[in-house]
Each structure stands twice: as C-alpha cells, then as structure tokens.
Design an enzyme around this catalytic site. Structure first.
Site, short mmCIF file in Angstrom:
data_model
loop_
_atom_site.label_atom_id
_atom_site.label_comp_id
_atom_site.label_asym_id
_atom_site.label_seq_id
_atom_site.Cartn_x
_atom_site.Cartn_y
_atom_site.Cartn_z
N LYS A 299 0.81 -1.23 0.00
CA LYS A 299 0.00 0.00 0.00
C LYS A 299 0.84 1.27 0.00
CE LYS A 299 -4.16 -1.98 1.89
NZ LYS A 299 -5.08 -2.17 3.00
N ASP A 335 -9.87 2.66 1.71
CA ASP A 335 -9.77 2.01 3.03
C ASP A 335 -10.31 2.90 4.14
OD1 ASP A 335 -8.72 -0.46 2.47
OD2 ASP A 335 -6.63 0.18 2.70
#
Ligand code: ATR
Length: 508
Positions: A299, A335
C-alpha cells in the site's frame, strides 16, 4: 477457449473415479496421475479411459520433474506400456493423450501411442525457475510437429511470470500447446491460460479431498464460478489485486467478480501474488489491466509508481486502489472510507468525540485507520513493532505513540475504548500469532481486527474470552470494495451490496 482438465491424484483408480463424478459436468477432460497411485493399481490403468468416459491424459511424473513416481525408469516404461498396450480400435477406450517428459525417448512407446491415436504431450518442468535460455528451451520442445509441447515453469517472482507472457505474446509458434507457470506467483497463468494460447488449464479435485499436484491450482468450481472460465475471453476488461503470496486467500475476487457478473459486465478480477511492484506493473501493462486493488505489503510501496494521487492518498500516505488513465496509474484510497463506515456501525456511533483508541501497527492499513479516527474526532495512540514508523504516523496527527514495549501496555490502558489491530500478524497464509500478547484485556475494550481471513484471529479469540466486543475486518472489506467497484466500473455495486458466497469448492 482452454479446456478444463481435472488432475486426479487419488491412491486408487476407484477414488479417482469417485472424485471425477463430483466434477463431471464442470470439466472437459481428466489427467490420471499414475504417479499418485498405489503400485498395485498400476495393473489396471488400461481400463481407466473407458470408465472415465471422457478424454483422458496418462501422466507418470517422476520426483525429479515435480511428481511422486520413484519406482525407477524400468517400471515407468512398463507403466506407460500398460496404459497404451492392447489399445482398442474404438479410440474412446484409449487414453487420448500421454504426457511424456522431454528427455524420454522410447520409440516403441511413442509408436504405440501414434498407432492407437493417443497424442503425445511433450512436457518440460523447470522446477528451479525460469531458464535464462527460455526461448531456446521452447523452440526445442516445440520442434516435433506431431507432438504437443507443454512448458511448466516455476515462477520465483513476478518477473518470471511476466517473461512467460512475453514469450507467448507474439504467438511463439502456432498449434496446440500447454503452458503454465507453477507456484503462487504463477497463479494468474491458470486463470489467463487463454492469453498464453494454452489448450488446457489444470484444475485439482480439492473439494473431493484429493491433493493439488501443484500449488496454485484451482478447483473447477472456482474456475467456473469465481473466474467465469467458460465465458471469459480476450476482450474482457481485466482487474486484480496486488499483494503478497497470502493474497490468493483474498475474498476480493469473489466480491468484484460477483458484482461484474450481476451487472452483466465483461470484466474479470483476479489475485496477483507478487514480490515486486515494478514487475507486476510490467505484467499489468502487458495484459492490459485497467485497475487493481492493493493490499499487504504494497500500500505504501506502490506510491512512487503512481503518476497522480487523490487528496486522500496524499493525506493518508497509502493507496489501496489504482486506476489506469491513458498510460498513467492514478491512486485512490477507499480504506479510510471503508474503515470509517464500518467502525461506526460496530460501535453504533456517528462521531467518536470523547472516545480513546489504540491503533496497533503503522503500515498502510494503520494509516487509513489513523486518518479516519482523526476525522471522527477520536483521541488516538499508535503502537508498532518498529518505533520510527509509530512515531512518524502519530506525529502526523499529534497522537501519542510507542514501540511494542512495556510503555505500550501503560499507554494502551489509557486508550482502550477501541483497539484497532492493523498488522499482518494472524493473517491466513502469513505469520501466526497475537501482535499484542502482552496486553491484558479488561473486557471493556472493543476490538476491531482489520483481518478477515481467518474470521477469528488469536487476538480476537483472547479479547472475546475476556468479555470484549470484537469484530473482524469483513465489514471494512465490503465497504472499501464497494467504493472501489465504482472506481473500476463507473457503476454502483449491485443492490444489497457485497457479500461473499463461499465457493462451492470450499463448502464442506
Ligand atoms: P499494510 O500496507 O497492509 O498495512 P504493511 O505496510 O506491510 O502492510 O504493514 C504491516 C504492519 O504489520 C506493520 O505495522 C508491521 O510492523 P513494522 O512497521 O514493524 O514492520 C506489522 N507487522 C508485520 N509483521 C509483524 C510482526 N511479526 N510483529 C509485529 N508487527 C508486525
């Protein structure tokens, strides 16, 4: 469209036939792995194709080629001879194919195969990885016009997988062939067998209790239900998820493919277990991937590869979604939205003002949680194995922080309305354990575990037993995936939102 070939790895022919019954309507052909059979069963090979009632491959793979056969070359030769001898004039009663290794040259066996209409698959297994002279290896393997060449290469990383696709990009010779890249990194070569020009894709009878002869092989039900193997063609749009090897356990392919299928979209989403972002992006360009999700441990590592980043990616410092725009990759983060909406559902609150929370971890998922908790008004501390990362994340928001030391336990006692676990410890296929085993739950904490596979991690179990309210990350997964689905397809996720029907193969 590649045919689905079921690999039968039972210890008896009866067991193999029983497994075949479970999948008969899902597969086009079967491979009898004689190297898995008990030696006494080798006397009965000849009857197999007729009993199977579908095109059958006879394979006797030696240990040195990645199989189980260790009875010596003499017995192997006799095994082939038994499988092919006294073949019937009714070709349906014969093996349709015999898989013979590249260095096996016994004229009588090859002659028998030809006489009775059994095609030879000439296979080479590169178990150590991609040979430097792969082009030459393939040229030699495919030099006999009457045989079908089969190349199986263990991928030691994403660069190997990219090389396999590169080799067959321009056609690399016409005619029938079988190509697969073995191991977890090669997973996508099974779903995308068509892009390699492979005439078949191997599947395992996992749901019938048989062993998968190669890691990464899918069950026919997964190929058909999750990866729509009988509908998918080269014109479909490709999406995927970039992650470490554990990404093959991700539910994201089921979520996105169910959504695409329900909306009638010609799009497919698959896991890309990777070791390196650059090699994955090279493959993604080659395959024409239009967008991908990003999970552990990429990420943050993906950031330098993005040409543009959304305001949230900039603020959070992590990206979980990349979309192709022309020749550029644009990064988004869903997210924070996913966590924010699910943590409020979990706690039954709209705002978190007055609540004190601990974030365990300081990676990409922790950064999204920190951003969301800060926006929701919570007071937060960060504890992480590597102190410098804990400090960097905490300082960005004015939070307190600690390494995983005694101080962490003291700190957490002051920030324990909510504990958010974001490390990869406890993840299926990853490192087992409890990242805060030194922390004693009082029973009043709410524990939010960002992991959803397995559904209960060791820290969740411990917190539940202490009387805490606990949840796993499934709600966050669904919420972030829903937002991601809209970025991929420009459409809302179908009515009712994501849910995960458990694949048939995994139902008991
Ligand atoms: P992601 O982007 O999905 O959050 P990541 O950035 O690799 O993945 O972060 C993984 C997190 O798990 C990090 O906080 C990491 O701690 P370090 O910063 O010290 O590396 C944490 N983690 C991984 N393995 C761990 C372990 N064995 N014990 C404790 N923490 C661990």
């Amino acid at each position: 469209m590649p045919k689905i070939c079921l690999c039968l790895t039972g210890s008896t022919i009866a067991q193999d036939l029983e497994a075949l019954e479970r999948y008969r309507d899902k597969v086009d052909m079967v491979e009898l792995r004689a190297d898995y059979l008990d030696p006494s069963e080798l006397f009965h090979l000849r009857a197999f194709p007729e009993k199977a009632g579908m095109p059958s491959i006879l394979t006797v793979r030696r240990k040195t080629d990645g199989g189980k056969f260790d009875l010596g070359e003499g017995v192997r030769l006799v095994t082939f001879a038994r499988g092919l001898a006294f073949a019937d004039s009714d070709r349906r009663k014969n093996f349709s194919y015999v898989d013979i290794e590249h260095d096996f040259h016994i004229p009588s066996i090859q002659e028998a195969a030809r006489t009775f209409g059994t095609k030879i698959i000439r296979s080479k297994h590169c178990l150590d990885g991609m040979p430097a002279d792969i082009d030459k290896v393939w040229r030699e393997l495919s030099s006999r016009p009457s045989e079908i060449p089969k190349l199986a290469v263990r991928a030691n990383g994403m660069a190997d997988v990219d090389s396999v696709f590169r080799l067959f990009e321009g056609g690399a010779g016409r005619g029938e062939r079988v190509v697969v890249s073995m191991g977890e990194y090669g997973f996508c070569t099974r779903v995308l067998a068509d892009r390699l020009g492979s005439m078949l894709v191997y599947a395992s009878a996992i749901g019938a209790g048989l062993e998968a002869p190669a890691p990464g092989q899918l069950d026919p039900s997964q190929l058909l239900e999750t990866y729509r193997a009988k509908e998918f063609d080269r014109d479909w749009s490709l999406y995927g998820i970039l992650g470490g090897p554990a990404v093959i356990h991700s539910l994201s392919p089921i979520i996105h493919n169910s959504g695409f299928s329900a909306l009638g979209l010609r799009s497919l989403y698959l896991p890309f277990p990777s070791d390196d972002v650059g090699s994955f992006l090279s493959l993604a360009d080659r395959l024409g991937v239009r967008g991908f999700s990003i999970t552990v441990p990429f990420k943050e590592r993906v950031l330098p590869f993005l040409s543009r980043r959304s305001a949230e990616v900039e603020a959070i410092g992590a990206c979980n979604t990349a979309i192709k725009d022309g020749s550029e990759w644009v990064g988004y983060n869903t997210d924070a939205y996913g966590f924010s909406s699910d943590v409020r559902r979990f706690l039954g609150v709209d705002s978190m003002k007055g609540l004190r929370a601990t974030i365990v971890g300081a990676g990409g998922a922790a950064k999204a949680a920190a951003y969301a908790l800060n926006s929701l008004g919570a007071k937060v501390c960060v504890v992480n194995r590597s102190m410098s990362k804990a400090r960097r994340l905490a300082e960005a928001y004015g939070f307190e922080w600690s390494g995983m030391t005694e101080r962490a336990a003291d700190l957490m006692e002051r920030y324990n309305d909510l504990i958010v676990q974001t490390t990869s410890v406890g993840l299926e296929g990853g490192q087992d354990g409890d990242p805060i085993e030194w922390y004693e739950f009082s029973g009043r904490e709410a524990l939010y575990e960002a992991i959803y596979s397995p559904p209960e991690t060791p820290v969740m179990r411990r917190a539940r037993r202490a009387g805490c309210r606990v949840t796993n990350g499934l709600g966050m997964l669904y919420a972030q995936a829903e937002a991601q689905f809209s970025l991929f397809s420009g459409r809302d996720y179908p009515k009712g939102g994501p849910s995960c029907p458990i694949p048939t193969a995994l139902r008991s």
